[in-house]
Design a protein around this motif. Sequence first.
Motif, PDB file in Angstrom:
ATOM      1  N   HIS A 148       8.374  -0.270   7.297  1.00 33.43           N
ATOM      2  CA  HIS A 148       9.379   0.706   6.535  1.00 33.43           C
ATOM      3  C   HIS A 148       9.444   0.526   4.944  1.00 33.43           C
ATOM      4  CE1 HIS A 148      11.594   1.516  10.370  1.00 33.43           C
ATOM      5  NE2 HIS A 148      11.430   0.173  10.535  1.00 33.43           N
ATOM      6  N   VAL A 149       9.646   1.471   4.300  1.00 29.31           N
ATOM      7  CA  VAL A 149       9.464   1.137   2.514  1.00 29.31           C
ATOM      8  C   VAL A 149      10.848   1.156   2.504  1.00 29.31           C
ATOM      9  CG1 VAL A 149       7.572   2.488   2.351  1.00 29.31           C
ATOM     10  CG2 VAL A 149       9.492   3.691   2.394  1.00 29.31           C
ATOM     11  N   PRO A 150      11.431   0.316   1.401  1.00 30.01           N
ATOM     12  CA  PRO A 150      12.866   0.278   0.931  1.00 30.01           C
ATOM     13  C   PRO A 150      13.342   1.802   0.847  1.00 30.01           C
ATOM     14  CG  PRO A 150      11.519  -1.089  -0.409  1.00 30.01           C
ATOM     15  CD  PRO A 150      10.545  -0.293   0.302  1.00 30.01           C
TER      16      PRO A 150
ATOM     17  N   GLN B   7       1.054  -1.111   0.060  1.00 31.94           N
ATOM     18  CA  GLN B   7       0.060  -0.127   0.119  1.00 31.94           C
ATOM     19  C   GLN B   7       0.995   1.261   0.100  1.00 31.94           C
ATOM     20  OE1 GLN B   7      -2.325  -0.907   3.479  1.00 31.94           O
ATOM     21  NE2 GLN B   7      -4.021  -1.854   2.379  1.00 31.94           N
ATOM     22  N   ALA B   8       1.948   1.053   0.842  1.00 29.23           N
ATOM     23  CA  ALA B   8       2.966   2.410   0.852  1.00 29.23           C
ATOM     24  C   ALA B   8       3.616   2.648  -0.773  1.00 29.23           C
ATOM     25  CB  ALA B   8       4.065   1.935   1.528  1.00 29.23           C
ATOM     26  N   TRP B   9       3.964   1.476  -1.356  1.00 25.15           N
ATOM     27  CA  TRP B   9       4.349   1.534  -2.874  1.00 25.15           C
ATOM     28  C   TRP B   9       3.275   2.287  -3.679  1.00 25.15           C
ATOM     29  CZ3 TRP B   9       8.709   1.510  -5.084  1.00 25.15           C
ATOM     30  CH2 TRP B   9       9.902   0.947  -4.591  1.00 25.15           C
ATOM     31  N   ALA B  10       2.048   1.759  -3.591  1.00 21.15           N
ATOM     32  CA  ALA B  10       0.992   2.466  -4.359  1.00 21.15           C
ATOM     33  C   ALA B  10       0.640   3.847  -4.001  1.00 21.15           C
ATOM     34  CB  ALA B  10      -0.129   1.653  -4.117  1.00 21.15           C
ATOM     35  N   THR B  11       0.944   4.196  -2.867  1.00 17.76           N
ATOM     36  CA  THR B  11       0.759   5.678  -2.428  1.00 17.76           C
ATOM     37  C   THR B  11       2.016   6.446  -2.736  1.00 17.76           C
ATOM     38  OG1 THR B  11      -0.649   5.025  -0.399  1.00 17.76           O
ATOM     39  CG2 THR B  11       0.325   7.238  -0.435  1.00 17.76           C
ATOM     40  N   VAL B  12       2.935   5.986  -2.539  1.00 16.84           N
ATOM     41  CA  VAL B  12       4.283   6.744  -3.027  1.00 16.84           C
ATOM     42  C   VAL B  12       4.110   7.004  -4.753  1.00 16.84           C
ATOM     43  CG1 VAL B  12       6.768   6.679  -3.504  1.00 16.84           C
ATOM     44  CG2 VAL B  12       5.761   6.384  -1.298  1.00 16.84           C
TER      45      VAL B  12
END
Length: 168
Positions: free
Chosen positions: A114-116, A44-49
Motif C-alpha cells: 500500500h502507498v500512504p 518504487q511506488a513513490w518514484a513512479t507516482v
Amino acid sequence: PILCVRTQHAPILITLAQTFVAKEFLKVALENCTNASVDLPVKQAWATVLKATLVDHVKMPTLFLSSHCGAQGLFVHNEICFQHASIIGLSIADGDVLGLCIRLVSELLQECYHVPRSTHPSSLLARHGQGLFAENQKNLRQCGGHRSVDFNNLVLPKSELIVRAIGH
C-alpha cells in the motif's frame, strides 16, 4: 518580454504554481524514498507516482508556450522544442511512464503493498483517486485476475490516470 503579453499571464502563473507544488511533492517523495523503514516496493511506488505526475505537469506548459509563440516557438534560440523533447526523453528514461504505471496499478490493486493515503482524504482530488481505485479494484475482482483480457481492456488503459490521481 513574454510577461508583457496578457495572454501569457495565466499559463506562466499556472506553471509557476505547479513548480512550487512539485518542489514540495519532491521533498515528500525523497523523504519516503530515503527512509530506511520504508519497504523497497513502496519506495518504487513513490518514484513512479512522482515521475508520472511531474512529467505530465511539465509537458503541458512547453506545449502551451510553443503553440502561443507561433513560429517563434520553433526557433532554436527559444529552446521550447528542445525542452519538450527532453521531457519526453525523461518520461522514457529509467522505465517508460506507462509501463511503470501499469506495474504499480496492478500491484496496488492486488494489494501486494500500500502507498500512504492522502494527507487530505476529504479533498475532491483525494476522493477522485479513491473512487478510481475502488472502481478498478472492483473491475479486477470481476475480471478474474490481473492477467485476464478483461483486465487488459478495462484497467490497464487507466493505469496512468490512476497513478496521477494518487500523485495529486
